[in-house]
Design an enzyme around this catalytic site. Structure first.
Site, PDB file in Angstrom:
ATOM      1  N   GLY A 172       0.824  -1.204   0.000  1.00 19.10           N
ATOM      2  CA  GLY A 172       0.000   0.000   0.000  1.00 19.10           C
ATOM      3  C   GLY A 172       0.855   1.250   0.000  1.00 19.10           C
ATOM      4  O   GLY A 172       0.497   2.272  -0.603  1.00 19.10           O
ATOM      5  N   ASP A 173       1.996   1.201   0.674  1.00 13.98           N
ATOM      6  CA  ASP A 173       2.961   2.301   0.652  1.00 13.98           C
ATOM      7  C   ASP A 173       3.819   2.264  -0.604  1.00 13.98           C
ATOM      8  O   ASP A 173       4.081   3.289  -1.229  1.00 13.98           O
ATOM      9  CB  ASP A 173       3.883   2.213   1.873  1.00 13.98           C
ATOM     10  CG  ASP A 173       3.260   2.789   3.129  1.00 13.98           C
ATOM     11  OD1 ASP A 173       2.414   3.693   3.021  1.00 13.98           O
ATOM     12  OD2 ASP A 173       3.623   2.332   4.225  1.00 13.98           O
ATOM     13  N   ILE A 174       4.291   1.082  -0.957  1.00 12.21           N
ATOM     14  CA  ILE A 174       5.268   0.959  -2.041  1.00 12.21           C
ATOM     15  C   ILE A 174       4.652   1.324  -3.388  1.00 12.21           C
ATOM     16  O   ILE A 174       5.226   2.111  -4.162  1.00 12.21           O
ATOM     17  CB  ILE A 174       5.841  -0.466  -2.072  1.00 12.21           C
ATOM     18  CG1 ILE A 174       6.679  -0.704  -0.803  1.00 12.21           C
ATOM     19  CG2 ILE A 174       6.673  -0.700  -3.320  1.00 12.21           C
ATOM     20  CD1 ILE A 174       7.037  -2.149  -0.560  1.00 12.21           C
ATOM     21  N   GLN A 204      -3.018   6.396  -0.935  1.00 11.66           N
ATOM     22  CA  GLN A 204      -2.856   4.947  -0.802  1.00 11.66           C
ATOM     23  C   GLN A 204      -4.086   4.201  -1.314  1.00 11.66           C
ATOM     24  O   GLN A 204      -3.968   3.221  -2.065  1.00 11.66           O
ATOM     25  CB  GLN A 204      -2.620   4.579   0.661  1.00 11.66           C
ATOM     26  CG  GLN A 204      -1.272   4.982   1.213  1.00 11.66           C
ATOM     27  CD  GLN A 204      -1.219   4.817   2.716  1.00 11.66           C
ATOM     28  OE1 GLN A 204      -2.226   4.977   3.415  1.00 11.66           O
ATOM     29  NE2 GLN A 204      -0.045   4.511   3.240  1.00 11.66           N
TER      30      GLN A 204
END
Length: 400
Positions: A172-174, A204
């Site tokens: 979700g961050d990457i 996100q």
């Protein structure tokens, strides 16, 4: 020019993973990325493990090091008026501001987009957050797991008889960080024609919805809600993991031609004309029958015995690796995907490399992550003309 983004300066007011991952990609590509952290404590991820043995204080985190290579690092107390003025002076001489604070935070501090574009109309203001800077949920706090949950990903991830599952890495961050990087590059390109910067807003949840792949049209077209089915593909068969003597192997027969080669390779030519398996839709409808038949073959063999045989017959296949096997794999290392940093206070540490391979400007050099405030003097003197005495005075005042 050794790297594509040389000459681009990025001020990274980021924390956790979303923003720093974006900053790392930009730094790998050659941008001068200056990490701006709060004094004394620094980024929250400096308290996230694993930790270097024997290293104390804010520079102990290997997690921090793994996503901050090729950066410079300074400290600014952005609640201090003098620190805000220093930031604005740096903005005048920068190309990109990168931040992932909760929306509205930097506006309250007087250093949001509307404030900084007055200082430098060419600035690209790139902001990452859980829900974006608009919409009814924009002010909600978020981390990776929230993006995975509310973007529909977690409900699809895992096994039918188990609860929804977060991915093993913080995608979700990457993924959001990669989309933010793409947005920055596009905005820089447009600026070449307009002379003006702009705000780039990536969320996100938006990013996770964007990578749901065919799940969205399966819902909008068929009114079916895709949910957890384990490792297999919902519409292609066999496209799954299969048990072996020493773990699992992937077999990916993406079309009927590959399936025919697969059948011949394992000595099951009769499956090619079997009315249950002779087309992909039929194989998918009868997956519960076909998988045990395949595992009768794979369970008596090792992962590599199966994979090598299938690869020799042009059938996509590979062993399911654990992290250690992936890191030590000779192909991964031949592709320079594990690189070594000489990290101050600890020494040699291996981290994941950059997957983007350029023919003319290869990414070969990786500098260590900055110690907290390591480049205060260098950055403030080389960019803004401060003397060391002035920098020392700012530190005594709690500005940096």
């Amino acid at each position: 020019m050794e790297r594509p983004l040389e000459g681009i300066r990025v001020l990274s007011l980021t924390g956790a993973l979303f923003g720093p991952f974006c900053g790392m990609v930009l730094a790998d590509l050659g941008a001068e990325v200056i990490k701006v952290e709060r004094p004394i404590a620094g980024d929250m991820n400096r308290e996230w493990g694993p930790f270097f043995p024997g290293v104390k204080g804010p520079d102990k985190s290997a997690y921090y090091v793994s996503i901050h290579r090729n950066h410079k690092g300074i400290t600014l107390n952005l609640k201090n008026p003098k620190a805000k003025e220093i930031l604005k002076e740096l903005v005048k001489k920068s190309d990109v501001i990168l931040e992932n604070f909760k929306p509205g935070t930097l506006d309250e501090w007087g250093i949001g987009y509307e404030d900084l574009k007055k200082v430098n109309p060419r600035i690209i203001y790139a902001c990452g957050s859980g829900f974006g800077h608009t919409g009814p949920y924009s002010l909600w706090p978020s981390y990776d797991i929230i993006g995975q949950a509310m973007g529909g990903f977690m409900d699809m991830n895992g096994w039918p008889d188990k609860p929804p599952c977060r991915a093993g890495s913080s995608i979700g961050d990457i993924i959001s960080g990669m989309f933010l990087c793409i947005g920055i590059l596009a905005a820089l390109r447009l600026r070449e024609f307009t002379g003006k910067g702009q705000k780039v807003d990536v969320a996100q949840v938006d990013s996770m919805v964007a990578v749901l792949e065919n799940a969205v049209v399966r819902y909008t077209l068929e009114k079916k809600i895709p949910t957890r089915i384990g490792a297999k593909h919902p519409t292609i068969t066999p496209f799954d993991i299969f048990k072996c003597k020493d773990g699992y192997v992937v077999i990916a027969a993406g079309n009927d031609g590959i399936f025919k080669r697969f059948c011949m390779a394992i000595g099951k030519p009769e499956w090619i004309t079997d009315p249950r398996f002779d087309t992909n839709p039929k194989r998918t409808a009868n997956e519960a029958i076909l998988k045990p038949l395949i595992e009768e073959y794979t369970q008596s063999r090792t992962r590599w015995e199966v994979a090598k045989l299938l690869l020799q017959n042009d059938v996509p296949s590979g062993p399911v690796y654990n992290v250690g096997e992936a890191v030590e794999d000779p192909h991964v290392n031949a592709r320079e995907m594990i690189v070594e940093l000489d990290q101050p206070q600890y020494g040699k540490v291996r981290v994941a490399g950059c997957p983007i391979k350029f023919s003319d400007t290869p990414i070969k050099k990786f500098t260590p992550a900055p110690l907290l405030g390591q480049h205060n003097v260098e950055v403030l003197s080389s960019i803004l003309g401060y003397t060391k005495d002035q920098v020392d005075a700012l530190q005594k005042e709690g500005v940096i």
